[in-house]
Design an enzyme around this catalytic site. Sequence first.
Site, PDB file in Angstrom:
ATOM      1  N   SER A 157     -57.937 -79.353  54.204  1.00 45.75           N
ATOM      2  CA  SER A 157     -56.494 -79.366  54.432  1.00 45.75           C
ATOM      3  C   SER A 157     -56.167 -80.161  55.702  1.00 45.75           C
ATOM      4  CB  SER A 157     -55.994 -77.935  54.545  1.00 45.75           C
ATOM      5  OG  SER A 157     -54.615 -77.952  54.726  1.00 45.75           O
ATOM      6  N   GLY A 158     -55.259 -81.088  55.588  1.00 47.48           N
ATOM      7  CA  GLY A 158     -54.839 -81.886  56.737  1.00 47.48           C
ATOM      8  C   GLY A 158     -55.677 -83.134  56.939  1.00 47.48           C
ATOM      9  N   GLU A 197     -60.906 -74.205  51.350  1.00 53.51           N
ATOM     10  CA  GLU A 197     -59.971 -73.699  52.351  1.00 53.51           C
ATOM     11  C   GLU A 197     -60.321 -72.261  52.734  1.00 53.51           C
ATOM     12  OE1 GLU A 197     -55.545 -74.809  52.149  1.00 53.51           O
ATOM     13  OE2 GLU A 197     -55.741 -72.908  51.118  1.00 53.51           O
ATOM     14  N   GLY A 243     -58.245 -78.955  49.173  1.00 54.52           N
ATOM     15  CA  GLY A 243     -59.668 -78.926  49.531  1.00 54.52           C
ATOM     16  C   GLY A 243     -60.139 -77.503  49.768  1.00 54.52           C
ATOM     17  N   ASN A 264     -51.908 -78.020  58.670  1.00 56.67           N
ATOM     18  CA  ASN A 264     -51.211 -79.241  58.284  1.00 56.67           C
ATOM     19  C   ASN A 264     -49.719 -78.961  58.176  1.00 56.67           C
ATOM     20  OD1 ASN A 264     -50.268 -81.558  57.092  1.00 56.67           O
ATOM     21  ND2 ASN A 264     -51.560 -81.441  55.259  1.00 56.67           N
ATOM     22  N   THR A 318     -53.046 -86.309  50.647  1.00 58.20           N
ATOM     23  CA  THR A 318     -51.740 -86.625  50.072  1.00 58.20           C
ATOM     24  C   THR A 318     -51.255 -87.975  50.595  1.00 58.20           C
ATOM     25  OG1 THR A 318     -51.281 -84.289  49.952  1.00 58.20           O
ATOM     26  CG2 THR A 318     -49.400 -85.752  49.763  1.00 58.20           C
ATOM     27  N   SER A 371     -48.659 -79.419  54.281  1.00 61.97           N
ATOM     28  CA  SER A 371     -49.823 -79.082  53.448  1.00 61.97           C
ATOM     29  C   SER A 371     -49.415 -78.881  51.987  1.00 61.97           C
ATOM     30  CB  SER A 371     -50.457 -77.807  54.002  1.00 61.97           C
ATOM     31  OG  SER A 371     -51.586 -77.496  53.234  1.00 61.97           O
ATOM     32  N   SER A 372     -50.157 -79.541  51.081  1.00 59.05           N
ATOM     33  CA  SER A 372     -49.863 -79.371  49.644  1.00 59.05           C
ATOM     34  C   SER A 372     -50.359 -77.992  49.244  1.00 59.05           C
ATOM     35  CB  SER A 372     -50.610 -80.419  48.814  1.00 59.05           C
ATOM     36  OG  SER A 372     -50.520 -81.671  49.419  1.00 59.05           O
TER      37      SER A 372
HETATM   38  N1  LIG Z   1     -53.398 -92.642  57.028  1.00 58.13           N
HETATM   39  C1  LIG Z   1     -52.655 -91.914  57.815  1.00 58.13           C
HETATM   40  N2  LIG Z   1     -51.926 -92.495  58.796  1.00 58.13           N
HETATM   41  C2  LIG Z   1     -51.162 -91.776  59.588  1.00 58.13           C
HETATM   42  N3  LIG Z   1     -51.064 -90.430  59.514  1.00 58.13           N
HETATM   43  C3  LIG Z   1     -51.766 -89.785  58.566  1.00 58.13           C
HETATM   44  C4  LIG Z   1     -52.582 -90.487  57.671  1.00 58.13           C
HETATM   45  N4  LIG Z   1     -53.145 -89.597  56.838  1.00 58.13           N
HETATM   46  C5  LIG Z   1     -52.681 -88.366  57.216  1.00 58.13           C
HETATM   47  N5  LIG Z   1     -51.853 -88.483  58.224  1.00 58.13           N
HETATM   48  C6  LIG Z   1     -51.162 -87.390  58.909  1.00 58.13           C
HETATM   49  O1  LIG Z   1     -51.830 -86.224  58.590  1.00 58.13           O
HETATM   50  C7  LIG Z   1     -50.948 -85.291  57.973  1.00 58.13           C
HETATM   51  C8  LIG Z   1     -51.682 -84.505  56.928  1.00 58.13           C
HETATM   52  O2  LIG Z   1     -52.033 -85.341  55.884  1.00 58.13           O
HETATM   53  P1  LIG Z   1     -51.964 -84.874  54.387  1.00 58.13           P
HETATM   54  O3  LIG Z   1     -50.739 -84.120  54.158  1.00 58.13           O
HETATM   55  O4  LIG Z   1     -52.189 -86.075  53.591  1.00 58.13           O
HETATM   56  O5  LIG Z   1     -53.183 -83.911  54.336  1.00 58.13           O
HETATM   57  P2  LIG Z   1     -53.840 -83.278  53.060  1.00 58.13           P
HETATM   58  O6  LIG Z   1     -55.232 -83.675  53.060  1.00 58.13           O
HETATM   59  O7  LIG Z   1     -53.037 -83.603  51.890  1.00 58.13           O
HETATM   60  O8  LIG Z   1     -53.769 -81.742  53.373  1.00 58.13           O
HETATM   61  P3  LIG Z   1     -53.486 -80.550  52.385  1.00 58.13           P
HETATM   62  O9  LIG Z   1     -54.731 -80.263  51.706  1.00 58.13           O
HETATM   63  O10 LIG Z   1     -53.101 -79.481  53.303  1.00 58.13           O
HETATM   64  O11 LIG Z   1     -52.385 -80.977  51.522  1.00 58.13           O
HETATM   65  C9  LIG Z   1     -49.837 -86.123  57.436  1.00 58.13           C
HETATM   66  O12 LIG Z   1     -48.654 -85.396  57.404  1.00 58.13           O
HETATM   67  C10 LIG Z   1     -49.749 -87.258  58.435  1.00 58.13           C
HETATM   68  O13 LIG Z   1     -48.958 -86.881  59.525  1.00 58.13           O
HETATM   69 MG   LIG Z   2     -51.862 -82.659  50.651  1.00 60.55          MG
END
Ligand SMILES: Nc1ncnc2c1ncn2[C@@H]1O[C@H](COP(=O)(O)OP(=O)(O)OP(=O)(O)O)[C@@H](O)[C@H]1O
Ligand SMILES: [Mg+2]
Length: 1052
Positions: free
Chosen positions: A151-152, A427, A425, A201, A156, A204-205
């Site tokens: 997560s984070g 968690e 992921g 996050n 996404t 977070s999705s």
């Molecule tokens: N490539 C990137 N460039 C800039 N910021 C990023 C990037 N990837 C992620 N982030 C930052 O990290 C945060 C978390 O990313 P994201 O929501 O994609 O995580 P996740 O893996 O989908 O987590 P979850 O499993 O909780 O959904 C985003 O809101 C953004 O602020």
């Molecule tokens: Mg996500």
Amino acid sequence: MPFSLNASLRSGRSVLCALFLCFPCLSLVFASFTFGFVHQVHRVMESTLTARDRVGVQDFVLLENYTSEAAFIENLRRRFGEKLIYTYIGSVLVSVNPYKDLEIYSKAHMERYRGVSFYEISPHIYAVSDNTYRAMRTERRDQCILISGESGAGKTEASKKILQYYATTCPVTDHMSTIRDRLLQSNPVLEAFGNAKTLRNDNSSRFGKYMDVQFDFRGAPIGGHILNYLLEKSRVVHQNHGERNFHIFYQLLEGGEQDQLSKLGLERNAQKYHYLVKGCCPRVSSINDKSDWKTVRKALTVIGFHEEEVEDLLNIIASVLHLGNTQFGEGEDGETQITTESHLTYLSKLLGVDGPALREALTHKKLTAKGEEVSPLSFEQAVAARDALAKAVYGRAFTWLVAKINQSLAFKGSSSVIGLLDIYGFEVFQHNSFEQFCINYCNEKLQQLFIKLTLKSEQEEYEAEGITWEPVKYFDNKIICDLVEEKHKGFISILDEECLRPGEPSDISFLEKLEDTLGGHAHFVTHKLANGKTRKAVGREEFRLIHYAGEVNYTVNGELANQSVICQSDNQILSQCFHREEVTTQKRPETAATQFKNSLAKLIEILMSKEPSYVRCIKPNDAKQSGRFDEALVRHQVKYLGLMENLRVRRAGFAYRRRYEAFLQRYKSLCPGTWPNWQGRLADGVATLVQHLGYKAEEYKLGKTKIFIRFPKTLFTTEDALEARRPALALTLQTSWRGYRERAKYHRIRNAVIQSAWRGMKSRRKARRRRHAAEIIRKFIKGFIYRHYERCPENEYFLDHQRFSFLMTLVRNPPKSVLDKSWPVPPPSLTEASEHLCRLCMQNMMRAYCRRIQPEWKKQMEQKVVASQIFQDQKDSYPQSVPKLFVASRLGREFNLKVIQTLGNDKVKYGVAVTKYDRRGYKARPRQLLLTSSFAVLVAEAKLKQRIDYTALRSISVSSLTDGFMVLHVPSEDNKQKSDVVLQCDHVIEVVTKLATMADKKNKVNISQDSIKFAVARGKEAVIDFTSGPELKVAKGKKGHLLVTAPQLNPR
Ligand SMILES: Nc1ncnc2c1ncn2[C@@H]1O[C@H](COP(=O)(O)OP(=O)(O)OP(=O)(O)O)[C@@H](O)[C@H]1O
Ligand SMILES: [Mg+2]
């Protein structure tokens, strides 16, 4: 039956084996390098990079010390320090979350990666996107990109970047731009309803998402489909400290117009709503709910939501908030009752249900399926029922939302697909719920899929192809998947049994059952089963599953919701989501765990059918801070994602493999021996090709059906050669095509020329013929006019023609037989010649005829000639006799033996029945006339009546009429003879002819006109008078004459 779970990832045990290992993607980029080549390839691959790009290695396979975890992390750290967040392990992209905008996602960046080979440019999410897209188009195989990480970590974000890349770089038409916009706009909507701020996050999705993007044959996006997996509904009613509910609640309160909020009975203050403040942080600095609300509203319009639908959706959101604020108290009789009437009023309005029914649903539970019997709920039960209802309403509305988006993206025709999997992921929280169990189980399944797709199949393939290969040890998590999902014995089966059995499910009995069935399993522990240290870590009401990524404790809590009231809702969305049959049916529904298990099985099936690419996301720190690299945290993820095993397999194996036919087909143009077609065995063709290309022995291996290439460089060089060859090939093709076209043109022209020459010749010939015909007609007409003149130029042609046609008529139609007297009329000039010809022709025919005559026939002819000499033109019955053949005898077997004996040596040569008329009285008597060579006899029965020697026969008389009378004149003086004999016979001509011939009396046949005199006795004569009449009559006339009337057949 959700779980609260205590998790522990503290264990240092390395159960994190073999993750996401090498995969034979069709991309050109599998890397596995042996030591000696590392530098060389490194140089080639990085030659195009800037100095900054060259920090560390851009592909871990280039790491010299590839077995060292420290070197691996150091490389990540160095690159991260330089804001290089992407690094490859072969074709797998490792991405470290930068937590700030790096400005590497502009349109210009997209263009840089478009159509460029994977390794020619620094690693990027766009390179993976482009590579997958090109693979889909060239290989015509569906693709999927699997994004994983905790997560984070940035999953996404990565999926959004991929989608943006396609939206920007793929060709689009007007219609497609609508679909493209909808695809893009589905993200903010789904994030608003399905994402929340968690400790890990801020966005977070809280649901799993698999999205198919459909492309048409031109590679333009034409549709899509989203599959959602288990929303974390518990968040609707409860959030851990520092976390929030789903974004949409806060967005509505912050961004919604005042009128709208008033209508929904809401205040612009999140603090006022119990469901929104459980985590004590309704406001987050990184989130702008107000502007996000605008984005969501706009996105809903773009996707095609109607105003009424949006209204119904907002009513549901508001109703959840009202439910959260609905409080219970104790009534006078101690019963549980609702104390917040205003919320109930709003609830019944917003949900479109009857107020009292809703009140009862919140304070009572139904005892039968049909809900006729109800019992009051305790205070705690009422609170739980309220929360359950809130979760159910929100959860179903979310499912409806996904279905609605799918409707707007739907495309029915044939398409190629790229799937994006952005799933939660692995968690672990301090307090976890049933959803965490599902999330972890989901990751377990995906891990199993990766093992199946990659490591296992990779090793099996080497074995099958007979390629020498050093096996890499890996942990197969199938044992854990089985523990969860095995039929009858698995965790989910036991859970189902417990949920579906009659009566209240009990945590204790469930735990006992688990212990009974799963006790002794290496990955299952309970307080009772554990010992020592572990026992302390597992509560009495907990059980622990040892997942591939860590150990997790779970406890059990019951939940009940009276949904029957919602089935009657006026709200269109709710009425579509809740069906009456659900509450009325006696059949137990599938439990949430089984539903999830089944949906996962389907997802695995989908992924298995596609060619996968991987993006592994890593989170650099827990504080969401940019520029901070927490080594311990990263090391943990590197282990848990199995990146080291991943790298080891890449280094040990082959970068690329292709079936012989595919390899030969693609590169055959690079070798004269295999171009344009290889005729022999495929393996030999590939061997010839690689020899020509100068592959070194260590660079490749030939398997049974495939070629394995160790280094990507080898393949790139080959690809480059192909690229360089393409213009030449194109030129060859163009030349051949032009040649073909010109040849075809030449043939067309040639045919046209030949045709026109032929037509000209035909026309000339026709004209000539016509001229000639006219000339002839003219000559003919002139000749016809002058036909009676002497031969002159005017009639020359006509006369010649006449002669010619006369002669041709004769040639074509000569007389057929000697009796055929027909002869064409000759032209005057040929009269004489015609007569000549006629004579010659007759003579010829006669000669031929005579040559053909047989002896019997000759005899016949001779007799007929005699007959003609005697009778022709003399006797009326002669013409009828001509066609009748003379026979050897008319008597056949009627000869009397006695007569024959009497005759002795004189053989009878002819016999015929006759009528003899007495000389006196003319009495008719039947007799036989027999002719021998020297005499004739008259026989009556067996008696010889009269013998007439031929020497004594003076003459024979017959009439000229048609009668058959004949008189044989013999001398009456001769005593031996009995004077003249009057006979009548039907074959008179034949008899007379034979007799005259045998007796040599041809000249002695008299043919009388009217009468015949004959001697009756010496000196005495009688007369036969002949007349013609209608029929033969013989009578005695006056004067003692014999009167014969002959029938008049052929009057002369
Ligand atoms: N490539 C990137 N460039 C800039 N910021 C990023 C990037 N990837 C992620 N982030 C930052 O990290 C945060 C978390 O990313 P994201 O929501 O994609 O995580 P996740 O893996 O989908 O987590 P979850 O499993 O909780 O959904 C985003 O809101 C953004 O602020
Ligand atoms: Mg996500």
